[in-house]
Write an enzyme that holds these catalytic residues in place. Structure first.
Site, PDB file in Angstrom:
ATOM      1  N   ARG A 171       0.833  -1.208   0.000  1.00 40.98           N
ATOM      2  CA  ARG A 171       0.000   0.000   0.000  1.00 40.98           C
ATOM      3  C   ARG A 171       0.864   1.253   0.000  1.00 40.98           C
ATOM      4  NH1 ARG A 171      -5.142  -0.168   1.965  1.00 40.98           N
ATOM      5  NH2 ARG A 171      -4.893   1.725   3.183  1.00 40.98           N
ATOM      6  N   ARG A 175      10.004   6.095  -2.403  1.00 41.01           N
ATOM      7  CA  ARG A 175      10.361   7.017  -3.497  1.00 41.01           C
ATOM      8  C   ARG A 175      11.797   7.496  -3.368  1.00 41.01           C
ATOM      9  NH1 ARG A 175       5.498   9.964  -2.369  1.00 41.01           N
ATOM     10  NH2 ARG A 175       3.743   8.952  -3.394  1.00 41.01           N
ATOM     11  N   ARG A 246      -9.087  -6.064  13.708  1.00 41.40           N
ATOM     12  CA  ARG A 246      -8.477  -5.122  14.639  1.00 41.40           C
ATOM     13  C   ARG A 246      -9.486  -4.016  14.877  1.00 41.40           C
ATOM     14  NH1 ARG A 246      -4.691  -6.857  17.616  1.00 41.40           N
ATOM     15  NH2 ARG A 246      -3.517  -4.896  17.685  1.00 41.40           N
ATOM     16  N   ARG A 276      -0.600   6.430  16.349  1.00 39.31           N
ATOM     17  CA  ARG A 276      -0.460   7.755  15.751  1.00 39.31           C
ATOM     18  C   ARG A 276      -1.307   8.778  16.502  1.00 39.31           C
ATOM     19  NH1 ARG A 276      -3.437   6.572   9.842  1.00 39.31           N
ATOM     20  NH2 ARG A 276      -5.334   5.735  10.717  1.00 39.31           N
ATOM     21  N   GLU A 299      -4.370   7.305  18.806  1.00 41.92           N
ATOM     22  CA  GLU A 299      -5.052   6.148  18.228  1.00 41.92           C
ATOM     23  C   GLU A 299      -4.367   4.859  18.685  1.00 41.92           C
ATOM     24  OE1 GLU A 299      -5.903   6.871  14.086  1.00 41.92           O
ATOM     25  OE2 GLU A 299      -5.800   4.740  13.646  1.00 41.92           O
ATOM     26  N   TYR A 347      -9.837  -5.659   3.048  1.00 39.54           N
ATOM     27  CA  TYR A 347      -9.228  -4.356   3.424  1.00 39.54           C
ATOM     28  C   TYR A 347      -9.407  -3.404   2.238  1.00 39.54           C
ATOM     29  CZ  TYR A 347      -5.286  -1.557   5.448  1.00 39.54           C
ATOM     30  OH  TYR A 347      -4.474  -0.592   5.999  1.00 39.54           O
ATOM     31  N   ASP A 349     -10.229   0.310   0.449  1.00 40.07           N
ATOM     32  CA  ASP A 349     -10.241   1.758   0.607  1.00 40.07           C
ATOM     33  C   ASP A 349     -11.592   2.301   0.127  1.00 40.07           C
ATOM     34  OD1 ASP A 349      -7.712   1.963   1.719  1.00 40.07           O
ATOM     35  OD2 ASP A 349      -6.725   2.053  -0.233  1.00 40.07           O
TER      36      ASP A 349
HETATM   37  N1  UDP Z   1       2.977   1.048   8.457  1.00 39.93           N
HETATM   38  C1  UDP Z   1       4.070   1.049   9.304  1.00 39.93           C
HETATM   39  N2  UDP Z   1       4.566   2.233   9.749  1.00 39.93           N
HETATM   40  C2  UDP Z   1       4.016   3.416   9.414  1.00 39.93           C
HETATM   41  C3  UDP Z   1       2.907   3.422   8.554  1.00 39.93           C
HETATM   42  C4  UDP Z   1       2.406   2.215   8.091  1.00 39.93           C
HETATM   43  O1  UDP Z   1       4.581  -0.004   9.648  1.00 39.93           O
HETATM   44  O2  UDP Z   1       4.511   4.452   9.905  1.00 39.93           O
HETATM   45  C5  UDP Z   1       2.465  -0.249   7.978  1.00 39.93           C
HETATM   46  C6  UDP Z   1       1.381  -0.793   8.908  1.00 39.93           C
HETATM   47  O3  UDP Z   1       1.490  -2.194   8.967  1.00 39.93           O
HETATM   48  C7  UDP Z   1       0.119  -0.387   8.194  1.00 39.93           C
HETATM   49  C8  UDP Z   1       0.526  -0.566   6.732  1.00 39.93           C
HETATM   50  O4  UDP Z   1       1.881  -0.136   6.696  1.00 39.93           O
HETATM   51  O5  UDP Z   1      -0.972  -1.207   8.535  1.00 39.93           O
HETATM   52  C9  UDP Z   1      -0.312   0.210   5.742  1.00 39.93           C
HETATM   53  O6  UDP Z   1      -0.309   1.578   6.114  1.00 39.93           O
HETATM   54  P1  UDP Z   1      -1.511   2.553   5.782  1.00 39.93           P
HETATM   55  O7  UDP Z   1      -1.080   3.919   6.137  1.00 39.93           O
HETATM   56  O8  UDP Z   1      -1.970   2.274   4.405  1.00 39.93           O
HETATM   57  O9  UDP Z   1      -2.610   2.048   6.826  1.00 39.93           O
HETATM   58  P2  UDP Z   1      -4.089   2.627   7.149  1.00 39.93           P
HETATM   59  O10 UDP Z   1      -4.107   4.087   6.840  1.00 39.93           O
HETATM   60  O11 UDP Z   1      -5.068   1.821   6.330  1.00 39.93           O
HETATM   61  O12 UDP Z   1      -4.225   2.360   8.612  1.00 39.93           O
END
Ligand code: UDP
Length: 381
Positions: A171, A175, A246, A276, A299, A347, A349
C-alpha cells in the site's frame, strides 16, 4: 423489488441509490444513529473543528468515474496527505522518500545514488516476498524496516510482520525523490462539509428510506432481497466462530494553539502504546472555527472483541480458513448479496468500496432484468 440494505456507510449508500434509480424501493437500516459508517464526521463540541470520529479518512483514487461520483454529492477540497513519523527523538518524513533516506543515513544522496544504496541494503536472497517483513527486508533493508515498520506494524496488527501478507506493505510507496505525498493516486481530497454530509446526500433520493438506530436482524422476510454490508460472520450469528478484526480506540484531547503542526504523526516505536496522533484542524484548513482550541486523537489498535467496532480484517491463516467456510455457506443462501469491507471481509479503501458498490448494484439489476437471482458475491472475498 423491495430491497433491504444493511449498513449506511459508503457501500450501503451507493448501492441503495443505484437500485432506487432503477425503480426499486429501498430501506436502509443502520444500528448506529448516524449514516457514514466508519467515515462519519461531525463538528467537535468544544472547538467546532470537523472531526473524523473513527480516524482519519483521506479520499484518494485513480478512478475518474469514482472521483466524479463523489464530487456529485459533496465538494471535494484539495488535500494532500503528508505523514510524519516519530522514531526515538527524531521526526522523519513518510512514506519513505529521498528525504527520509538521507535523514536516516545522514547523507545527501541524489535520487540515483539513493536507489543504488537502498538496493545494497535490501536482502537480495529474498526472491518473491511471502510476507510483509520479507517485502520490507527486500526493498528497504533491515534498518528502515526496524525503524519505521516493525514496531508500528506489531502495534497495528498485533502480530509480527512475518505473519502478515506482503500486500499490506505494498500500500505504501518508496520514493527516491523528495515527493512526500502519502498516495500515488491522481485524485485526492476531503469533502468540504465532511463525509457524513456527502453520504447523506447520496442517500437523499426518491425511493430510499433510511432507518437509523435499528438492527437488521429479523427483517429480511419483509423484502424481496437483502444487500448486506455488515460483518459476514455476524450474518450467520458467528455460528462457526468469529472472523478476527483489529479495532481502534481513540483518546481525544484538546490543546490550546497548535499541538503537532501537522495532521498525522505516526509513532513507530514499539514501546509507545499508540500508533499515531491526528490533529483534525489540518484535515479541513478551509474551516475557520472561532476557538483557538485544537482537537487531537491518540489512536490505539487492539484485538476486536464481541462488543468492539471492527475496523481492519486481519485475514491471517485461520481467518482465511473460516472465511472459506462462511463464503461456502453464504453461497447456499438465496436473496442476499454481500459487499463492503465487512460483508466481504476485505481491506478496501473508500474508492474501491464505491466502485464495487456500483458494480454490485449493476449486477443485481442485470440479473433481475434477465429473470435471474442476484449474485451472492459480485466480488470474491
Ligand atoms: N505502516 C508502518 N509504519 C508506518 C505506517 C504504516 O509499519 O509508519 C504499515 C502498517 O502495517 C500499516 C501498513 O503499513 O498497517 C499500511 O499503512 P496505511 O497507512 O496504508 O494504513 P491505514 O491508513 O489503512 O491504517
Amino acid at each position: 423489488m423491495k430491497v433491504l440494505v444493511v449498513g449506511a456507510g459508503f457501500s450501503g449508500a451507493v448501492v441503495a441509490r443505484a437500485l432506487a434509480l432503477e425503480g426499486h424501493e429501498i430501506t436502509v437500516v443502520d444500528e448506529r444513529r448516524h449514516v457514514g459508517g466508519n467515515c462519519h464526521t461531525e463538528p467537535d463540541e468544544k472547538s467546532g473543528i470537523m472531526v473524523h470520529i473513527y480516524g482519519p479518512h483521506i479520499f484518494h483514487t485513480n478512478n475518474q468515474a469514482v472521483w466524479d461520483y463523489v464530487n456529485q454529492f459533496g465538494r471535494m477540497m484539495p488535500y494532500v496527505n503528508r505523514v510524519k513519523a516519530r522514531v526515538g527523538d527524531q521526526i522523519y518524513s513518510l512514506p519513505i522518500n529521498l528525504h527520509t533516506i538521507n535523514q536516516v543515513y545522514q547523507r545527501a544522496m541524489s535520487p540515483d545514488e539513493a536507489q543504488a544504496f537502498l538496493a545494497e541494503q535490501g536482502d537480495s536472497l529474498i526472491q518473491t516476498p511471502r510476507s510483509f517483513e520479507e517485502q520490507a527486508l527486500k526493498f528497504v533493508g533491515a534498518k528502515l524496516y526496524e525503524m519505521f515498520f516493525k514496531g508500528y506494524t506489531r502495534k497495528q496488527w498485533g502480530v509480527d510482520g512475518a505473519q502478515l501478507p506482503a500486500s499490506i506493505l505494498k500500500r505504501l510507496p518508496v520514493r527516491f525523490v523528495y515527493d512526500d505525498n502519502y498516495f500515488n493516486h491522481r485524485f485526492q481530497g476531503i469533502p468540504e462539509a465532511g463525509y457524513t454530509d456527502l453520504i447523506s446526500n447520496i442517500l437523499d433520493c426518491d425511493r430510499v428510506t433510511v432507518r437509523l438506530g435499528e438492527k437488521a436482524e429479523g427483517r429480511a422476510q419483509d423484502f424481496d432481497h437483502v444487500v448486506y454490508s455488515g460483518p459476514l460472520d455476524r450474518y450467520f450469528q458467528h455460528d462457526r466462530g468469529r472472523l478476527q478484526y483489529r479495532t481502534l480506540s481513540f483518546e481525544k484531547f484538546h490543546h490550546k494553539g497548535d499541538f503537532q503542526g501537522t495532521a498525522v504523526m505516526n509513532y513507530c516505536d514499539a514501546h509507545v502504546p499508540f500508533t499515531r496522533i491526528s490533529e483534525h484542524k489540518y484535515f479541513a484548513p478551509w474551516h475557520t472555527p472561532d476557538s483557538d482550541l485544537s482537537v487531537c486523537f491518540r489512536e490505539y489498535s487492539g484485538h476486536c472483541g464481541p462488543q468492539d467496532i471492527p475496523f481492519y480484517p486481519t485475514r491471517l491463516l485461520d481467518d482465511q480458513k473460516l472465511l472459506g467456510e462462511y463464503v461456502a455457506r453464504a453461497n447456499q443462501e438465496k436473496n442476499v448479496t454481500f459487499l463492503g469491507r465487512l460483508g466481504t471481509y476485505s481491506y478496501l479503501d473508500m474508492d474501491v468500496t464505491i466502485e464495487r458498490a456500483l458494480e454490485t448494484a449493476s449486477a443485481i439489476s442485470a440479473n433481475w432484468k434477465a429473470g435471474l437471482a442476484p449474485p451472492v458475491f459480485v466480488h470474491d472475498p
